[in-house]
Design a protein around this motif. Sequence first.
Motif, PDB file in Angstrom:
ATOM      1  N   UNK A 281      -1.538   1.061  -1.558  1.00 51.66           N
ATOM      2  CA  UNK A 281      -3.092   1.710  -1.816  1.00 51.66           C
ATOM      3  C   UNK A 281      -3.322   1.972  -2.661  1.00 51.66           C
ATOM      4  N   UNK A 282      -2.451   2.300  -4.264  1.00 50.54           N
ATOM      5  CA  UNK A 282      -3.234   2.597  -5.051  1.00 50.54           C
ATOM      6  C   UNK A 282      -3.760   1.535  -5.931  1.00 50.54           C
ATOM      7  N   UNK A 283      -2.780   0.781  -5.946  1.00 44.70           N
ATOM      8  CA  UNK A 283      -1.976  -0.229  -6.484  1.00 44.70           C
ATOM      9  C   UNK A 283      -3.279  -1.358  -6.409  1.00 44.70           C
ATOM     10  N   UNK A 284      -4.306  -0.985  -4.516  1.00 48.66           N
ATOM     11  CA  UNK A 284      -4.597  -2.188  -4.647  1.00 48.66           C
ATOM     12  C   UNK A 284      -6.718  -1.515  -4.914  1.00 48.66           C
ATOM     13  N   UNK A 285      -6.409  -0.364  -5.618  1.00 43.52           N
ATOM     14  CA  UNK A 285      -7.874  -0.137  -6.133  1.00 43.52           C
ATOM     15  C   UNK A 285      -7.801  -0.541  -7.309  1.00 43.52           C
TER      16      UNK A 285
END
Length: 309
Positions: A281-285
């Motif tokens: 989720x963090x890497x997508x953001x």
Amino acid sequence: MTPELQKEMNAPDSLLAFLKPEPVVYKSDSYMKLIARRFVRHKMAVAGLVVFALLILIGIFAPWIAPHDPNIIGNAFSAAPSAAHLLGTDQVGRDVLSRLIYATRVSLTVGVVTVAIYMAVGIIIGAIAGYVGGWVDMVINRIIDVFMSFPSLMVILVLVTVLGTGLSNIIIVLALLGWPAVARLVRGSVLSLRQTEFVKAGVALGLNTPRLIFGHILPNAMGPILVNATFGAAAAILSESSLSFLGMGVQPPTASWGNMLNAAQSITALQSQPWLWIPPGVIIVISVLSINFIGDGIRDAMDPKKINA
């Protein structure tokens, strides 16, 4: 005021030159340097470019960076982060960090290749519609209206269901729905530029239509096109992640950020196994924000009002 300056201004030719100075003409290399300097001054854009470059390097060198094979099933199921597995393991014992690194390849491939395809198609169709005009423009506009009238998410789901899941099919579907917006943008830019003096001069010199469009008109419309491309890449990454999360995108065992989130959607994983869903989720953001910051920097750097200010 000095006598020399007074004398110069009293002369009719000099006065005319004083009131109507020659326009400033930028050489191509000077113009690009100006754009680069303005982009570098945009701190968030530079930070986004650095992050995006790091993601590209991670995807390219994934086999050498990943500590484990992303598809090897181990004995530690849903293990918490440790020295052996820095981001823990998933439900079947695969290393989360390794899968996250390899998933970078998939998401960036979708973003870059999808945008490259539909930008090429949209630029060609939009340029033809804007320059030729007449019934050709009318037909192309009606086709664009038809494509843009459908709800995109519903069409994507239907097409993926018909064509089948997989990386190549996702790229084809996203490219099929992405070109109309680009074509409309390019058409508007070409319509505004084809009546300018340099285009009329090119026609008078006998330049053929492809050379006029691709050699003279489109280079002067690259600002909004490049901005649209950056935002389109971010949207394509989000679309792939959403489809994979819904189980209609890239299928396991191939790792993607979306299907890593799909595997962690149980209540147990959400409550007690955050290493399964927080990293993807963090890497997508981070990836989407970095691309959007690059687009903001390009838009500000190529804004003609700010350049000529």
